[in-house]
Write an enzyme that holds these catalytic residues in place. Structure first.
Site, PDB file in Angstrom:
ATOM      1  N   GLY A   5      -1.202   4.520   0.215  1.00  0.00           N
ATOM      2  CA  GLY A   5      -2.207   5.557   0.354  1.00  0.00           C
ATOM      3  C   GLY A   5      -1.819   6.720   1.236  1.00  0.00           C
ATOM      4  N   GLU A   6      -1.191   6.439   2.372  1.00  0.00           N
ATOM      5  CA  GLU A   6      -0.839   7.497   3.317  1.00  0.00           C
ATOM      6  C   GLU A   6       0.526   8.113   3.049  1.00  0.00           C
ATOM      7  OE1 GLU A   6      -2.252   6.225   7.558  1.00  0.00           O
ATOM      8  OE2 GLU A   6      -1.804   4.419   6.394  1.00  0.00           O
TER       9      GLU A   6
ATOM     10  N   GLY B  26       0.807  -1.215   0.000  1.00  0.00           N
ATOM     11  CA  GLY B  26       0.000   0.000   0.000  1.00  0.00           C
ATOM     12  C   GLY B  26       0.839   1.264   0.000  1.00  0.00           C
TER      13      GLY B  26
END
Length: 784
Positions: free
Chosen positions: A739-740, A737
């Site tokens: 996303g952040e 991931g």
């Protein structure tokens, strides 16, 4: 790696048509009919006070009022990681805005009128509005019963204090590390609070039907977690998990603010006193600021030692986090960031203390970056300063010390796949920090700066994902998951993963929105983990379906399953080039044999993923021995900015940001995430400035007039997103991931570029134009 046909491409988002045409439904768009009731909340005007008396008699008399409730109606605690919060305040209030009572009426206007008729007598208590004051001896205790609160085993609350959790890291010999250093730098950094600023405010509608079933429609990142917490909190009223249902349609942004449970439990609880009626609770914009979660403020005390050759020998950090009056989620921000506070560096000698502290400011909790943005502002500012002190370029310093695969993490486990050095090289090549640029305007100066970042999913070791996948008669697919697409493109990515396995085009796949009665379990859509975790579940569901397909063909046509493969929605056979059976011909109806009997039946795939190697079990005095994070995603950002020496206005001209995502399932959406994340990070670095009344802790600017966020005019002239791919061994097709992560390195990169431009070190954010102009005028070289 296998040849991929769908993964690694960028098909259109599967939900784009309904969103751009306005067909997508959000909670407030759903019609609940004439029986819909509206709730208004009575909030505390005090930051800390005892509740002596509540008089609701006049409110109950108002025509149109269906019910008035107080804490006495719901004396139940709730919380995700620590149960330290009540549905409505009981004997005391702990911040300005805390929910004390509620009115349920036939229309919103009547509910507001009735709420004003409720009379509450308070006895004020001295508030604690600063985390550093909260940890002093003899200070007022915000939670005198802290020692009695249930909590997860990896939290360490300090009873008799305002320290809700204390995460300790001890590794190596710190004294020897500092003794070996040629340069030791010690300083303090300050990060203020921030708001999530989602387009859609929090909203929830609860209804208890005549059978006793509770349904909550919520704008949420956590439908299954909410169902669990609702069932636990309301169990004294007779609710079990089977009786609670949470439905989440499209949501208008989250950024962590819609994770866990905040106001949604009000809709659930209020519905129990007006059975048969749906009850809507909807936050105004000002309530969205102070009555959900904010990003936590932190004071970071940092001491780092390095040798002249750039080797980091010792790292000591104490982070004092202001979590507000309830830490049931915020304490995990403190825990996770504490475990990773060194940043992405290989350091042998470490001491980290991460304190989660109660105050009487509004509750603070999860926010995009989950504490990493805050702590890494100090770390990456400090690293730049150390590099300059020893005469080494910031690029070379990070290249030398950046963590590599297999090297020891702060808690002793080995680092996963990832290439920080490549990320650094790529952004440095684009921005060229070593090359000084001069503005054509004599009133402006140009500076360059960079920062690196990392982040691991902050999740319990048993956080899991599940997926169902079912074929339809025409060979199309429906995928049922409970992950939330809040703009990041999760639905499309899940469709691509299934498409890659089953060869069904993405255009023929629909991914359903969460409904806890129908869709399988997902812990939460947080921590940048769903591409990895939910993606693994979907891939396993697709593989399960593929095995069923091959088994059906094998039974009907006598080919071995091992000889079969899928291509262009057909089953084919390596042993017989002429063999081809379309999926749509049998995935529901089966295959008829010569004798008229059938083989097969509806194909329904099931997949589940849980990272079984994770563990939070460790020595609480050192944090050594566990594996609390499944992996880290690494990245780097570099930028060029221009400063107006007269006004202090800062404009970013060009930025390059590289993230190692393992494998980009959809490269265009990765690039979009990097762009959007950078802009959100820029907002926290330069613009967003939350202010509180110094006596009451009441937020002074809960609106977009006084709380500044960037507009299109503030976007940099050039944003260059860079994708690096070092496949994650346990990720779906190698993915991790991101996303952040894009916003994490932005603030320190801006601060480092400002120092390069004007020679002033800013040790707090936001770095507003006013702050810059005043610093230039004062002649200061450092600004706290």
């Amino acid at each position: 790696m296998q040849s991929l046909k769908v993964v690694g491409t960028s098909p259109p988002r599967i939900d784009e048509r309904e969103k751009v045409t306005g067909a997508a439904q959000f909670v407030d768009d759903i019609e609940f009919g004439p029986n819909l009731l509206h709730a208004e909340i009575v909030e505390s005007p005090h930051p800390h006070a005892l509740i002596e008396k509540i008089d609701v008699s006049e409110a109950r008399k108002l025509p149109g009022v269906m019910a008035v409730v107080t804490g006495k109606d719901f004396p139940y605690k709730y919380g995700l990681y620590m149960k330290d919060r009540y549905i409505l305040a009981q004997d005391r209030v702990r911040f300005v805005g805390e929910q004390v009572a509620g009115v349920i009426a036939r229309d919103a206007r009547t509910a507001r009128r009735a709420a004003k008729l409720i009379k509450i007598k308070y006895k004020p208590i001295k508030p604690v509005l600063d985390q550093m004051a909260a940890v002093r001896k003899q200070t007022v205790l915000i939670h005198p019963d802290l020692g009695e609160y249930p909590h997860v085993p990896w939290f360490f609350p300090q009873a008799g204090t305002n320290i809700a959790h204390w995460r300790k890291i001890r590794k190596g010999d710190l004294a020897a590390g500092f003794k070996a250093a040629d340069v030791v730098l010690e300083d303090t950094y300050h990060i203020s609070r921030y708001a999530h600023c989602c387009m859609e405010t929090h909203i929830a509608v609860g209804q208890v039907d005549r059978s006793g079933r509770l349904t909550v429609w919520a704008s949420s990142q956590s439908p299954h977690t909410q169902r669990n917490l609702f069932a636990e909190a309301l169990s004294p009223l007779g609710f079990a998990h089977k009786d609670v249902r949470v439905i989440t349609p499209h949501i208008g942004g989250g950024f962590g603010g819609k994770a866990g449970v905040t106001m949604e439990i009000l809709a659930a609880a209020f519905a129990t006193v007006v059975k048969g009626h749906p009850v809507k609770v909807r936050w105004r914009r000002d309530q969205e600021f102070y009555n959900t979660y904010m990003r936590q403020a932190v004071v970071s005390k940092l001491k780092i030692g390095v040798k002249k050759d750039g080797t980091i020998t010792g790292f000591e950090m104490a982070n004092y986090w202001d979590a507000g009056p309830f830490v049931e989620y915020g304490a995990n921000v403190v825990n996770s960031s504490g475990l990773s506070a060194t940043g992405p560096y290989s350091i042998p000698n470490i001491k980290i203390d991460s304190y989660c502290i109660y105050t009487n400011l509004p509750a603070a909790g999860p926010y995009r970056g989950f504490g990493y943005s805050e702590m890494l502002f100090g770390v990456e500012s400090h690293m730049d300063r150390l590099a300059r002190k020893i005469g080494m370029s910031p690029v070379e310093f990070r290249r030398k010390n950046g963590i590599r695969r297999g090297q020891s993490l702060t808690y002793g486990a080995g680092m996963n796949e990832g290439d920080l050095q490549q990320c650094v090289e790529k952004v440095a090549k684009i921005i060229r920090p070593e090359k000084k640029e001069v503005s054509k305007n004599p009133d402006k100066v140009i500076g360059k700066g960079m920062a690196v970042c990392w982040k691991g999913p902050a999740m319990p070791p048993n956080a899991s994902s599940a997926a169902f996948l079912k074929f339809n008669e025409d060979g199309s697919l429906n995928i049922l998951i409970s992950g939330i697409d809040m703009g990041q493109g999760l639905l499309t990515v899940m469709a691509q993963i299934a498409s890659e396995v089953l060869t069904v085009p993405v255009s023929k796949i629909r991914v359903e929105m969460p409904d806890t009665d129908r869709n399988p379990y997902e812990w939460q859509t947080v921590a940048s983990h769903v591409t990895w975790s939910c993606g693994n579940a979907v891939r396993r569901a697709a593989l399960d379906a593929r095995e069923q397909i091959f088994e059906t063909i094998s039974r009907a046509y006598k080919y071995t399953p091992e000889s079969l493969y899928l291509e262009e929605e057909q089953v084919k056979c390596h042993a017989d080039p002429t063999f081809a059976v379309p999926l749509k011909g049998f995935v529901i109806d089966g295959i008829m044999l010569e004798d008229g009997t059938f083989r097969g039946g509806p194909i329904v795939g099931r997949g589940m993923f849980m990272p079984e190697f994770m563990s939070t079990k460790c020595d609480p005095a050192t944090s050594q021995g566990g594996h609390p994070n499944p992996h880290y995603t690494l990245g780097a950002a570099a930028l060029t900015l221009e400063v107006d020496k007269q006004t202090g206005k800062v404009r970013v001209l060009k930025v390059a940001e590289a993230l190692d995502c393992g494998k980009a399932i959809n490269p265009e959406m990765v690039r979009q995430q990097i762009t959007g994340g950078f802009l959100q990070g820029l907002a926290t670095a330069l613009y967003e400035d939350m202010r509180f009344d110094p006596k009451t802790g009441r937020i002074l600017n809960p609106n977009f007039t006084d709380y500044k966020i960037p507009t299109a005019l503030d976007i940099p002239d050039e944003i260059i997103p860079v994708i690096v791919e070092s496949p994650q061994h346990d990720g779906p097709f190698g993915a991790r991931g991101i996303g952040e992560h894009p916003m994490i390195p932005v603030a320190p990169a801006v601060a480092n570029a400002l120092y390069d431009a004007i020679g002033i070190r800013f040790k707090s954010i936001p770095i507003t134009a006013e702050k810059v102009a005043m610093a230039i005028k004062s002649g200061k070289k450092e600004v706290d």
